[in-house]
Scaffold this motif. Structure first.
Motif: not given
Ligand SMILES: [Zn+2]
Length: 327
Positions: A151-156, A174-182, A208-213
């Motif tokens: 993931i290019p910017d894995p935290e967000k 996700f309600g409790w988590l907002m992610l930006s599209k890479s 969708v692909l998100v970081s392992d964390k």
């Protein structure tokens, strides 16, 4: 003699019910019956015996070796075969479709199974989002089937993999988590995902692909926690203080697991070679066919705990033709 042609097959399976594979005696404060987890990542998994145990029982069911008689002897090849495994038949010729693939522990003639089962890991995990249901995955999850992408910017950031998501919004809520599209190009990953045999089209187009964390956080925040009640079998009434909670993987979770199939050419049981019903050699493909008869029944009979409560059905998506054929 040839011991080299073993085969490892990667299986893909989708939970059609919530799935509870217990962690044994472990108890968290949050739930009474947690599911098994991978120690390093904290991700839920199904340990190898959680796959091989029911597969053994269902192969026995499918091949009429659940409880069977030969002369005066009665055998129970399905389970542990009694305290010392003495109820396993361990028959080499024709080879028992249960004892030979899954192993047996009968006195001096014990044998490890020719099929070796590995842990099942989450490949795609279903979540609700503001834009409808999605399946999330991670670089480590995808490295199993050989897809390689960070993931290019894995935290967000998230990387949309499916066609529909590529057209969609710039954020994932996700309600409790907002992610930006890479905005990195993802065509190579989507193409590789297209090659995963048996994966349903809906999942390919909405993943969708998100970081392992983040993957671990999203999975652990979206497990089902259910409450149930223990019934006293003697009275049929609820036991005192019998309310308990348990975790489950939600319906729609896609799991991936490997089974290694080994040929039985070099094995001797009581000095006898292993032979198939028609007198042929026991190769890895014979072993695979017997195991897949069991895996096929996961879809109707389920695995794990509590499958009398509408839980545990798991459809294996890429069975061989012989097992998948006679639906
Ligand atoms: Zn047997």
């Amino acid at each position: 003699m040839c011991a080299s042609n073993s085969e490892t097959k990667n299986y893909l399976a989708i939970a059609t019910d919530p799935l509870h594979i217990g962690a044994g005696s472990a108890r968290l404060a949050r739930v009474d019956l947690p599911i098994a987890r991978e120690p390093g990542t904290n991700l839920p998994k199904v340990p190898g015996p959680g796959v091989s145990g029911p597969a053994r029982a269902y192969t026995a069911l499918a091949t009429s070796r659940y409880r069977w008689k030969e002369g005066k002897d009665e055998y129970l090849c399905a389970g542990s075969g009694g305290p010392g495994g003495e109820k396993h038949c361990g028959r080499p010729d024709p080879a028992c479709p249960v004892c030979i693939p899954y192993g047996f522990s009968k006195g001096t003639g014990s044998m490890q199974g020719l099929a070796q089962f590995f842990d099942a890991h989450i490949l795609f995990f279903p979540v609700a989002s503001m834009s409808g249901p999605l399946w999330v995955t991670s670089p480590t999850a995808l490295s199993g089937p050989g897809v390689d992408r960070e993931i290019p910017d894995p935290e967000k950031c998230f990387l949309p993999l499916g066609a529909q998501l590529k057209k969609g919004g710039q954020r994932l809520n996700f309600g409790w988590l907002m992610l930006s599209k890479s905005n990195k190009d993802n065509n190579d990953v989507s193409e590789q995902i297209d090659t995963i045999t048996g994966l349903p089209e809906t999942i390919k187009t909405k993943s969708v692909l998100v970081s392992d964390k983040l993957f671990s956080q999203i999975v652990n925040n979206n497990l089902e926690v259910r409450t149930s009640v223990s019934i006293d079998p003697a009275t049929g009434a609820a036991e005192d203080k019998a309310l308990f909670t348990y975790e489950a993987l939600p319906r729609g979770t896609v799991l991936r697991f490997d089974v290694q199939y080994n040929p039985g050419y070099t094995y001797r049981i009581n000095k006898k070679e292993l032979k198939t019903e028609d007198g042929g050699e026991v190769g890895s493909s014979w072993v695979k066919v017997q195991v897949e008869k069991g895996l096929k029944l996961f879809a109707s009979l389920g695995i794990g705990g509590m499958n009398t409560r509408g839980m545990g059905r798991l459809k294996v998506l890429n069975l061989g033709e012989e097992a998948a054929g006679n639906e």
